[in-house]
Design a protein around this motif. Structure first.
Motif, PDB file in Angstrom:
ATOM      1  N   VAL A 148       0.847  -1.200   0.000  1.00 59.00           N
ATOM      2  CA  VAL A 148       0.000   0.000   0.000  1.00 59.00           C
ATOM      3  C   VAL A 148       0.880   1.246   0.000  1.00 59.00           C
ATOM      4  O   VAL A 148       0.619   2.212  -0.729  1.00 59.00           O
ATOM      5  N   ARG A 149       1.932   1.208   0.796  1.00 58.02           N
ATOM      6  CA  ARG A 149       2.853   2.351   0.877  1.00 58.02           C
ATOM      7  C   ARG A 149       3.495   2.624  -0.485  1.00 58.02           C
ATOM      8  O   ARG A 149       3.682   3.793  -0.882  1.00 58.02           O
ATOM      9  N   GLU A 150       3.809   1.581  -1.233  1.00 57.38           N
ATOM     10  CA  GLU A 150       4.403   1.766  -2.558  1.00 57.38           C
ATOM     11  C   GLU A 150       3.438   2.477  -3.500  1.00 57.38           C
ATOM     12  O   GLU A 150       3.857   3.280  -4.352  1.00 57.38           O
ATOM     13  N   ILE A 151       2.147   2.213  -3.341  1.00 59.06           N
ATOM     14  CA  ILE A 151       1.150   2.927  -4.153  1.00 59.06           C
ATOM     15  C   ILE A 151       1.124   4.405  -3.760  1.00 59.06           C
ATOM     16  O   ILE A 151       1.098   5.292  -4.615  1.00 59.06           O
ATOM     17  N   PHE A 152       1.156   4.682  -2.467  1.00 59.51           N
ATOM     18  CA  PHE A 152       1.193   6.077  -2.014  1.00 59.51           C
ATOM     19  C   PHE A 152       2.383   6.817  -2.632  1.00 59.51           C
ATOM     20  O   PHE A 152       2.259   7.979  -3.058  1.00 59.51           O
ATOM     21  N   GLN A 153       3.539   6.139  -2.673  1.00 59.58           N
ATOM     22  CA  GLN A 153       4.767   6.795  -3.105  1.00 59.58           C
ATOM     23  C   GLN A 153       4.760   7.153  -4.586  1.00 59.58           C
ATOM     24  O   GLN A 153       5.572   7.956  -5.028  1.00 59.58           O
ATOM     25  N   ARG A 154       3.852   6.584  -5.354  1.00 59.38           N
ATOM     26  CA  ARG A 154       3.726   6.980  -6.753  1.00 59.38           C
ATOM     27  C   ARG A 154       3.184   8.410  -6.867  1.00 59.38           C
ATOM     28  O   ARG A 154       3.374   9.071  -7.881  1.00 59.38           O
ATOM     29  N   HIS A 155       2.522   8.862  -5.815  1.00 58.27           N
ATOM     30  CA  HIS A 155       1.820  10.141  -5.866  1.00 58.27           C
ATOM     31  C   HIS A 155       2.494  11.241  -5.049  1.00 58.27           C
ATOM     32  O   HIS A 155       2.384  12.407  -5.403  1.00 58.27           O
ATOM     33  N   THR A 156       3.160  10.867  -3.959  1.00 53.07           N
ATOM     34  CA  THR A 156       3.808  11.868  -3.102  1.00 53.07           C
ATOM     35  C   THR A 156       4.845  11.197  -2.213  1.00 53.07           C
ATOM     36  O   THR A 156       4.739   9.999  -1.903  1.00 53.07           O
ATOM     37  N   ASP A 157       5.840  11.978  -1.824  1.00 49.35           N
ATOM     38  CA  ASP A 157       6.813  11.492  -0.836  1.00 49.35           C
ATOM     39  C   ASP A 157       6.437  11.938   0.572  1.00 49.35           C
ATOM     40  O   ASP A 157       7.058  11.503   1.546  1.00 49.35           O
ATOM     41  N   LEU A 158       5.444  12.812   0.676  1.00 48.49           N
ATOM     42  CA  LEU A 158       5.025  13.307   1.987  1.00 48.49           C
ATOM     43  C   LEU A 158       3.946  12.390   2.547  1.00 48.49           C
ATOM     44  O   LEU A 158       2.742  12.611   2.380  1.00 48.49           O
ATOM     45  N   ILE A 159       4.396  11.317   3.183  1.00 44.76           N
ATOM     46  CA  ILE A 159       3.516  10.267   3.714  1.00 44.76           C
ATOM     47  C   ILE A 159       3.812  10.100   5.194  1.00 44.76           C
ATOM     48  O   ILE A 159       4.966   9.893   5.586  1.00 44.76           O
ATOM     49  N   GLU A 160       2.796  10.213   6.015  1.00 49.62           N
ATOM     50  CA  GLU A 160       2.958  10.032   7.461  1.00 49.62           C
ATOM     51  C   GLU A 160       2.106   8.835   7.911  1.00 49.62           C
ATOM     52  O   GLU A 160       0.909   8.966   8.126  1.00 49.62           O
ATOM     53  N   ASN A 167       1.537  16.855  -6.382  1.00 44.59           N
ATOM     54  CA  ASN A 167       1.643  15.397  -6.529  1.00 44.59           C
ATOM     55  C   ASN A 167       2.488  15.027  -7.735  1.00 44.59           C
ATOM     56  O   ASN A 167       2.631  15.807  -8.679  1.00 44.59           O
ATOM     57  N   LYS A 168       3.054  13.846  -7.717  1.00 44.34           N
ATOM     58  CA  LYS A 168       3.997  13.398  -8.737  1.00 44.34           C
ATOM     59  C   LYS A 168       3.332  13.103 -10.078  1.00 44.34           C
ATOM     60  O   LYS A 168       4.003  13.104 -11.115  1.00 44.34           O
ATOM     61  N   THR A 169       2.029  12.817 -10.057  1.00 49.57           N
ATOM     62  CA  THR A 169       1.355  12.375 -11.280  1.00 49.57           C
ATOM     63  C   THR A 169       0.614  13.500 -11.996  1.00 49.57           C
ATOM     64  O   THR A 169      -0.101  13.252 -12.967  1.00 49.57           O
TER      65      THR A 169
END
Length: 376
Positions: free
Chosen positions: A103-115, A129-131
């Motif tokens: 799930v975290r890998e999916i988040f990282q496709r969109h942003t590095d700011l993940i808490e 966002n990255k996309t």
């Protein structure tokens, strides 16, 4: 009013905070959903992730089990009474952590700011966002779709201008829902909410608020800052701000967990010899919560408050961290033996905690610590 940025060192200036786009993603009945995904015979059935036994607590319950009133952190024996047809499964945290990483890998496709808050929920700052998706809502929809298509699981999401509102929003249309709170919605959305819907307002605070006539967020808004600070100290400012939808705290990637604890106050002051049952219950709760962490806790803490409001703590750091709830419980009970105030001493509160979280490869030396803190 005091400067909120000064009081909250992790906050950004108000103007920067107002421009944020925050998504809170919460996996639906995560552990139970993973079990149902991996075993098709469990789908549509009431699944409870917990060890059976008088001392066990529920780690997760499927939505089929929740219809019977089964909830996380509930004693397993209560869950069994509420839902006799429930299928009990022992938790498999190694598998849950692997899914959480996906799930975290999916988040990282969109942003590095993940808490991350735990294995099953996280805040994402998608202000940029990255996309190159045009809105935070489209980012949330895309993430939920990718989780469904790639992992065969569902997630609920909330979109809002800050973390406080995003967390409320993610719970609004669970399971498998998406809810958006726009800045212009605050004066109509917030006031009717029960004050207990504010994240961080537990049963004790909710009771105190109701005692002074505060039932809803609208009631809370009617109290000025000085009145709330008189009742709740520094936390009064936080309540004042949240009632108005104000939250300047940033999304902080990989915030490390410092400690996990649970405590309870007795209905009457009791001698040390009568604390064992509650220590066992609290150890179960702490152990269940700690299984959501990727790191291991090295130190076990026992906390006691005397009838005179003195706080005593005892802690122990073994060479090898506790590897089971039973081991955690035994250490907590052994720390109780290091309290020697005489048989006449009475206690009003007990707590159990884990701290000193490290990566599994780290191996500290044994350490005993004892302290008697001042009057609470």
């Amino acid at each position: 009013m005091e400067d909120a940025t000064r009081l909250h060192p992790e906050a950004d200036p108000p103007r920067e905070a107002m421009l944020r786009k925050i998504v809170h993603v919460d996996m639906d009945a995560f552990y139970a959903s993973v079990e149902q995904r991996d075993d098709p015979t469990l789908r549509g059935k009431p699944v409870v992730v917990a060890w059976r036994g008088n001392r066990s607590v529920v780690c997760a319950a499927s939505y089929e089990a929740r219809r019977f009133g089964v909830r996380s952190a509930m004693p397993a024996i209560t869950a069994e009474r509420l839902c006799p047809e429930a299928i009990f499964l022992p938790p498999d945290f190694t598998r849950y952590k692997a899914v959480s990483r996906a799930v975290r890998e999916i988040f990282q496709r969109h942003t590095d700011l993940i808490e991350p808050l735990s294995l099953d929920e996280a805040y994402l700052d998608v202000t940029e966002n990255k996309t190159d998706l045009p809105t935070a809502t489209k980012v949330a929809k895309t993430i939920r779709g990718q989780i469904r298509e790639e992992l065969f699981l569902t997630a609920s999401a909330g979109v809002a201008p800050n973390k406080f509102l995003a967390k409320i929003a993610s719970d609004w249309r669970k399971p498998d829902g998406l809810f958006v709170i726009q800045p212009g919605d605050l004066d109509t959305f917030l006031p009717p909410l029960p004050v207990g819907r504010i994240p961080g307002v537990g049963k004790v605070t909710e009771t105190r608020l109701k005692q002074i006539g505060i039932q809803t967020v609208g009631d809370l808004r009617a109290f000025d800052l000085k009145a709330l600070e008189a009742q709740f100290g520094r936390y009064g400012l936080r309540l004042y701000e949240l009632a108005r939808g104000i939250d300047h705290s940033r999304v902080i990637p990989d915030r490390p967990t410092k400690s996990i604890s649970a405590e309870d106050t007795f209905q009457r002051d009791i001698p040390l010899s009568e604390t064992e049952e509650l220590i066992r219950h609290l150890a179960e709760k702490v152990w269940s919560a700690s299984r959501k962490e990727s790191r291991m806790a090295r130190t076990v803490i026992l906390k006691l408050k005397t009838s005179e409001f003195n706080i005593l703590t005892r802690s122990y750091t073994p060479v090898v961290p506790p590897v089971s709830c039973e081991e955690l419980t035994m250490i907590a009970l052994s720390l109780r033996e290091r309290i020697d105030l005489g048989p006449a001493q009475r206690f009003r509160l007990v707590g159990v905690g884990l701290s000193n979280f490290r990566e599994a490869k780290d191996s500290p030396s044994p350490l005993f610590e004892e302290s008697i803190l001042g009057v609470a």
